[in-house]
Enzyme design. Structure first.
Site, PDB file in Angstrom:
ATOM      1  N   GLY A  33       0.803  -1.213   0.000  1.00  0.00           N
ATOM      2  CA  GLY A  33       0.000   0.000   0.000  1.00  0.00           C
ATOM      3  C   GLY A  33       0.834   1.259   0.000  1.00  0.00           C
ATOM      4  CB  THR A  35       1.095   4.160   4.592  1.00  0.00           C
ATOM      5  OG1 THR A  35      -0.099   4.915   4.391  1.00  0.00           O
ATOM      6  CG2 THR A  35       1.835   4.731   5.793  1.00  0.00           C
ATOM      7  CG  ASP A  87       0.125  -4.588   5.711  1.00  0.00           C
ATOM      8  OD1 ASP A  87       0.154  -3.716   4.815  1.00  0.00           O
ATOM      9  OD2 ASP A  87      -0.306  -5.744   5.519  1.00  0.00           O
ATOM     10  N   GLY A  88      -0.197  -1.427   6.241  1.00  0.00           N
ATOM     11  CA  GLY A  88      -1.177  -0.358   6.292  1.00  0.00           C
ATOM     12  C   GLY A  88      -2.563  -0.919   6.532  1.00  0.00           C
ATOM     13  CB  ALA A  89      -5.344  -0.624   8.099  1.00  0.00           C
ATOM     14  CE  LYS A 100      -3.551  -5.550   6.293  1.00  0.00           C
ATOM     15  NZ  LYS A 100      -2.988  -4.512   5.357  1.00  0.00           N
ATOM     16  N   GLY A 102      -7.670  -3.266   0.274  1.00  0.00           N
ATOM     17  CA  GLY A 102      -7.997  -2.347  -0.806  1.00  0.00           C
ATOM     18  C   GLY A 102      -7.098  -2.524  -2.015  1.00  0.00           C
ATOM     19  N   GLY A 103      -5.877  -2.978  -1.767  1.00  0.00           N
ATOM     20  CA  GLY A 103      -4.942  -3.238  -2.856  1.00  0.00           C
ATOM     21  C   GLY A 103      -5.020  -4.646  -3.402  1.00  0.00           C
ATOM     22  CD  GLU A 109      -2.353  -6.629   2.664  1.00  0.00           C
ATOM     23  OE1 GLU A 109      -1.852  -5.683   2.052  1.00  0.00           O
ATOM     24  OE2 GLU A 109      -3.547  -6.659   3.007  1.00  0.00           O
TER      25      GLU A 109
END
Length: 233
Positions: A33, A35, A87-89, A100, A102-103, A109
């Site tokens: 992601g 970030t 990781d991002g969210a 999580k 979106g990608g 993940e």
């Protein structure tokens, strides 16, 4: 008057902050992601300066970027456990439950997060919400019979279920499965919904990461970075 940071500047600040949690000699999971992109860039700089770190990537995109920056890669099958995953969210609620995916990398993940002693999430303030669900919940499904799965998800209270598209074709995740984006609007019971979705034949994994995050690193427009730790405010 203090100038406000742009969205990318907030993400970069959070990524650099998270890089300080990585010590030489660690083997860590690394997410996917926008970030996390800045975190990988920062780790690449530190590797050039002598940091010794090995990563298990959660997507082909993360792996490609890490290789370009000469960051060592490991296969999860060759690792006993990971010290931490960063990781991002897409959304984080006050109980640190997450949406999580979106990608599209939610399966890897979640597997990598589950193998980690800590799951650290880096986000900007906009991802912190009172209730999960405004962001459509990704659900990874096998291609066979996916429309039946759509109908089942609608029957358990979802407002709308869409097959994710890319370039006018069904989007396929790294393992060649489809993603259904599920519009619940408000998820009152993430744990219960996660279990209900897993009971539908054809569902491989959901984007609900329940009781997994140990720390959230939140970046703000004014440059502040805050940590929210599981079980604490």
């Amino acid at each position: 008057m203090q100038s406000m940071l742009s969205s990318d500047e907030i993400k970069k600040s959070a990524g650099i902050y998270a890089a300080d949690l990585v010590a030489s000699g660690m083997t860590i999971g690394l997410g996917t992601g926008s970030t996390v992109f800045f975190l990988i860039q920062e780790l690449g700089k530190r590797v050039q300066q002598g940091l010794q770190v090995t990563i298990v990537p959660t997507s082909s995109r993360t792996e490609t970027l890490a290789r370009e920056l000469n960051i060592a890669i490991a296969d999860l099958n060759d690792v006993d456990k990971l010290t931490l995953t960063i990781d991002g969210a897409d959304e984080v609620d006050p109980q640190l439950q997450l949406i999580k995916g979106g990608g599209g990398a939610l399966l890897q993940e979640k597997i990598v997060a589950a193998a980690s002693e800590q799951l650290i999430i880096i986000v900007d303030k906009s991802k912190m919400v009172e209730h999960l669900g405004k962001f459509p919940l990704p659900v990874e499904v096998i291609q066979f019979g996916y429309k039946q799965v759509q109908r089942k998800i609608l029957s358990i209270g979802c407002n709308k279920v869409e097959l994710r598209q890319k370039e006018n074709k069904p989007f396929t995740a790294d393992h060649k499965r489809y993603i259904l984006d599920c519009y619940f609007e408000k998820i009152n019971d993430p744990v219960g919904l996660n279990a209900a979705l897993h009971n539908i034949p054809g569902v491989v994994e959901t984007g609900l990461f329940v009781n997994m995050a140990t720390k959230i690193i939140v970046g703000y427009e004014d440059g502040r970075i805050e940590e929210v730790v599981s079980g604490k405010s």
